[in-house]
Design a protein around this motif. Sequence first.
Motif, PDB file in Angstrom:
ATOM      1  N   THR A  55      88.211  17.705  36.522  1.00  0.00           N
ATOM      2  CA  THR A  55      86.720  17.800  36.293  1.00  0.00           C
ATOM      3  C   THR A  55      86.738  19.757  36.463  1.00  0.00           C
ATOM      4  OG1 THR A  55      85.761  17.743  38.964  1.00  0.00           O
ATOM      5  CG2 THR A  55      85.738  15.937  37.137  1.00  0.00           C
ATOM      6  N   PHE A  56      87.157  20.598  36.613  1.00  0.00           N
ATOM      7  CA  PHE A  56      86.697  22.077  36.839  1.00  0.00           C
ATOM      8  C   PHE A  56      87.488  22.099  35.517  1.00  0.00           C
ATOM      9  CE2 PHE A  56      87.843  25.988  38.614  1.00  0.00           C
ATOM     10  CZ  PHE A  56      86.739  26.253  38.582  1.00  0.00           C
ATOM     11  N   GLU A  57      88.191  21.633  35.102  1.00  0.00           N
ATOM     12  CA  GLU A  57      89.113  21.994  33.745  1.00  0.00           C
ATOM     13  C   GLU A  57      88.156  21.599  33.036  1.00  0.00           C
ATOM     14  OE1 GLU A  57      92.565  21.656  31.527  1.00  0.00           O
ATOM     15  OE2 GLU A  57      92.412  19.902  32.785  1.00  0.00           O
ATOM     16  N   ASN A  58      87.554  20.181  33.109  1.00  0.00           N
ATOM     17  CA  ASN A  58      86.377  20.116  31.687  1.00  0.00           C
ATOM     18  C   ASN A  58      84.896  21.548  31.754  1.00  0.00           C
ATOM     19  OD1 ASN A  58      87.745  18.365  31.415  1.00  0.00           O
ATOM     20  ND2 ASN A  58      86.147  16.860  32.632  1.00  0.00           N
ATOM     21  N   ILE A  59      84.523  21.429  32.839  1.00  0.00           N
ATOM     22  CA  ILE A  59      83.994  22.688  33.205  1.00  0.00           C
ATOM     23  C   ILE A  59      83.992  24.420  32.366  1.00  0.00           C
ATOM     24  CG2 ILE A  59      82.067  24.089  35.085  1.00  0.00           C
ATOM     25  CD1 ILE A  59      82.409  21.602  36.552  1.00  0.00           C
ATOM     26  N   LEU A  60      85.680  24.637  33.115  1.00  0.00           N
ATOM     27  CA  LEU A  60      85.790  25.708  32.541  1.00  0.00           C
ATOM     28  C   LEU A  60      85.903  25.601  30.810  1.00  0.00           C
ATOM     29  CD1 LEU A  60      88.668  26.418  35.462  1.00  0.00           C
ATOM     30  CD2 LEU A  60      85.600  27.488  35.014  1.00  0.00           C
ATOM     31  N   LYS A  61      86.728  23.984  30.228  1.00  0.00           N
ATOM     32  CA  LYS A  61      86.174  24.429  28.607  1.00  0.00           C
ATOM     33  C   LYS A  61      84.991  24.296  28.556  1.00  0.00           C
ATOM     34  CE  LYS A  61      91.181  22.035  28.176  1.00  0.00           C
ATOM     35  NZ  LYS A  61      91.515  20.874  27.922  1.00  0.00           N
ATOM     36  N   GLN A  62      84.465  23.715  28.949  1.00  0.00           N
ATOM     37  CA  GLN A  62      82.901  23.749  28.329  1.00  0.00           C
ATOM     38  C   GLN A  62      82.065  24.945  28.152  1.00  0.00           C
ATOM     39  OE1 GLN A  62      81.464  20.788  26.916  1.00  0.00           O
ATOM     40  NE2 GLN A  62      80.354  22.343  26.105  1.00  0.00           N
ATOM     41  N   LEU A  63      82.106  25.539  29.237  1.00  0.00           N
ATOM     42  CA  LEU A  63      81.318  27.212  29.686  1.00  0.00           C
ATOM     43  C   LEU A  63      82.249  28.240  27.623  1.00  0.00           C
ATOM     44  CD1 LEU A  63      81.756  27.740  33.299  1.00  0.00           C
ATOM     45  CD2 LEU A  63      80.154  28.170  32.060  1.00  0.00           C
ATOM     46  N   GLU A  64      83.553  27.969  27.967  1.00  0.00           N
ATOM     47  CA  GLU A  64      84.457  28.942  26.890  1.00  0.00           C
ATOM     48  C   GLU A  64      83.634  28.421  25.228  1.00  0.00           C
ATOM     49  OE1 GLU A  64      88.555  30.541  25.973  1.00  0.00           O
ATOM     50  OE2 GLU A  64      88.565  28.349  26.636  1.00  0.00           O
ATOM     51  N   ALA A  65      83.225  27.485  25.671  1.00  0.00           N
ATOM     52  CA  ALA A  65      83.665  26.384  24.058  1.00  0.00           C
ATOM     53  C   ALA A  65      81.971  27.032  23.713  1.00  0.00           C
ATOM     54  CB  ALA A  65      83.060  25.006  24.295  1.00  0.00           C
ATOM     55  N   ASP A  66      81.098  27.412  24.141  1.00  0.00           N
ATOM     56  CA  ASP A  66      79.829  27.548  24.492  1.00  0.00           C
ATOM     57  C   ASP A  66      79.351  28.645  24.308  1.00  0.00           C
ATOM     58  OD1 ASP A  66      78.545  24.778  24.237  1.00  0.00           O
ATOM     59  OD2 ASP A  66      77.757  25.064  26.537  1.00  0.00           O
ATOM     60  N   GLY A  67      81.021  29.791  24.955  1.00  0.00           N
ATOM     61  CA  GLY A  67      80.916  31.433  24.655  1.00  0.00           C
ATOM     62  C   GLY A  67      79.955  32.064  26.013  1.00  0.00           C
ATOM     63  N   GLU A  68      80.302  31.132  27.239  1.00  0.00           N
ATOM     64  CA  GLU A  68      79.205  31.541  28.379  1.00  0.00           C
ATOM     65  C   GLU A  68      80.088  31.766  29.307  1.00  0.00           C
ATOM     66  OE1 GLU A  68      76.038  31.952  29.069  1.00  0.00           O
ATOM     67  OE2 GLU A  68      75.823  31.162  27.234  1.00  0.00           O
ATOM     68  N   LEU A  69      82.308  31.826  29.236  1.00  0.00           N
ATOM     69  CA  LEU A  69      83.040  32.016  30.115  1.00  0.00           C
ATOM     70  C   LEU A  69      82.794  33.512  30.757  1.00  0.00           C
ATOM     71  CD1 LEU A  69      84.865  31.024  32.370  1.00  0.00           C
ATOM     72  CD2 LEU A  69      86.455  31.473  30.155  1.00  0.00           C
ATOM     73  N   GLU A  70      83.105  34.526  29.543  1.00  0.00           N
ATOM     74  CA  GLU A  70      83.887  35.742  29.846  1.00  0.00           C
ATOM     75  C   GLU A  70      82.332  35.988  30.192  1.00  0.00           C
ATOM     76  OE1 GLU A  70      84.387  39.924  27.124  1.00  0.00           O
ATOM     77  OE2 GLU A  70      83.866  38.045  26.665  1.00  0.00           O
ATOM     78  N   ASN A  71      81.134  36.490  30.394  1.00  0.00           N
ATOM     79  CA  ASN A  71      80.210  37.260  31.341  1.00  0.00           C
ATOM     80  C   ASN A  71      79.778  36.455  32.391  1.00  0.00           C
ATOM     81  OD1 ASN A  71      78.630  39.910  31.656  1.00  0.00           O
ATOM     82  ND2 ASN A  71      76.643  38.385  31.737  1.00  0.00           N
ATOM     83  N   THR A  72      80.076  35.597  32.786  1.00  0.00           N
ATOM     84  CA  THR A  72      80.329  34.010  33.860  1.00  0.00           C
ATOM     85  C   THR A  72      80.960  34.819  35.075  1.00  0.00           C
ATOM     86  OG1 THR A  72      79.423  32.609  32.667  1.00  0.00           O
ATOM     87  CG2 THR A  72      79.784  31.930  35.235  1.00  0.00           C
TER      88      THR A  72
END
Length: 507
Positions: A253-270
């Motif tokens: 489930t944590f992997e799903n969250i990280l993937k969604q953040l990346e897909a939405d362009g939100e991972l880098e600055n979070t």
Amino acid sequence: MKRMSSIVLLCLILISTLFSCNTKAQINKKPNILWVIAEDLSPFMGSYGDSINEGHTPIIDNFASEGVLFKRAYTTAPVCSAARSALITGKMQTTTGTHNHRSNRFKDGEVVPEDLRILLPDDMKTIPELMKKAGYFTFNSGKDDYNFHYNRRALYDVGTKEDYKAGMNGWQGNFAIDYMSVKDYVWNARPDKNQPWFGQVQIMGGKRDAQYVRAGEELGPKDVPLPPYFPDIPSQRKAWTNHYNANRGSDVTFENILKQLEADGELENTVIFFFSDHGSPTSLRHKQFCYEGGMQVPLIIKGSHPGLKAGLVRNDLVSLLDVSATTLALGGVELPGYLDGQNLFSENYKEVQYVIGARDRCDYSIDRIRTVVSDQYRYIRNYYPERPMMQAGYRDDKPIVTDLKKLHDEGKLTAYQDKHWFGDRPVEEFYNLKADPHQINNLAENPEYAVLLKGHSDFLEDWIKETDDKGQYPEDTAQLKATFNLWKDRPVFREANVNPEYNQFKN
């Protein structure tokens, strides 16, 4: 020709200026901050040295290798609502009067009357309220479970149901299972995509994440050895194994969250905090009790910040109250003086010698336990020693309880198990965590440890006085009656030998 050169030079200046401005904006941009809160999850993970799950929690372990791993992180309470009330305020629940599990609640759909509400002090604001004031968009796509009266819309910009009434606790969805059902209640819901956000995503952790184990990796009841405080029977094996599987499922489930953040362009600055509210629900000795299994939680933080050095492992004692303070600091909020925690990455950070934990009424089971953990020892004080570990509780109809009681009646438990679960509890318990990780050998009456025990005991006594620990006072009669009314029609309550405090409400 000169005109062309001038145009080219002007263009270069404009490009340079724009690049400089963009770079400056990137540097000055506040980080997004995400709390991924796993319910009821003990750190049975490879990154925490667990040999059984080594290699089977790869996403969490890789996240830890790229972030900061806290090996000695502790919750404030081994039950959700008390722990979450402390986390969301940054203040110990025993100080704010939010220490009793599921207090400030009446029957479903009923708002607590004004004269019976548990209110925070006027000068105290929750973490999301302070983040909103600092310019953050806020959300919580799952569980609140706060033991005080509040207006959810003041905390979170989205995700509150239309029929919500101030003071009620609510859910919005489970991000980890179905992103589409909650996408309008997380980061993508903010109108201005340049606005920084602070949010919470809840995953089911020890409660239900075992169902998400990757194909071919599910553990069976014979794959995991039982701790010696449990009898070796199928129901205990199943429950204990379930929690190891829950860690593996939470990794998915944590992997799903990280993937969604990346897909939405939100991972880098979070900046991402991964942690749990308390320990395992499937173990009778973990959830609701103050041993290591109930109090120790995973805590991993990763993101772009000077203190977040990849691969850093910290062994100092920290509390989830430090998560509250650190979040505010990362968001540029001036830390309120009333906070009990500290910024984990501050230049002025000071390691602590002790961390306090507390258990009070859980559902309808009335109890009071206080605990102090230090580098090597755990001290526990039981204020109702005559009430055994197996006093009436919400799990009474589950096989892990009914089977244990059957073995007790048949005289088939070991001497330790029988006394531990069904005998009077010691007033004081003191354990050497390194020599006795299962916390079985109580050193409280061993004269060789008298000085160490007194140090922990004195610290607790001083803390109770200095913080005005509300657990030392009887619970408000009206609140207790509300608890009685919440449970009185349920078979598990009617059939249990519940605490005598409820006799006043029986017909």
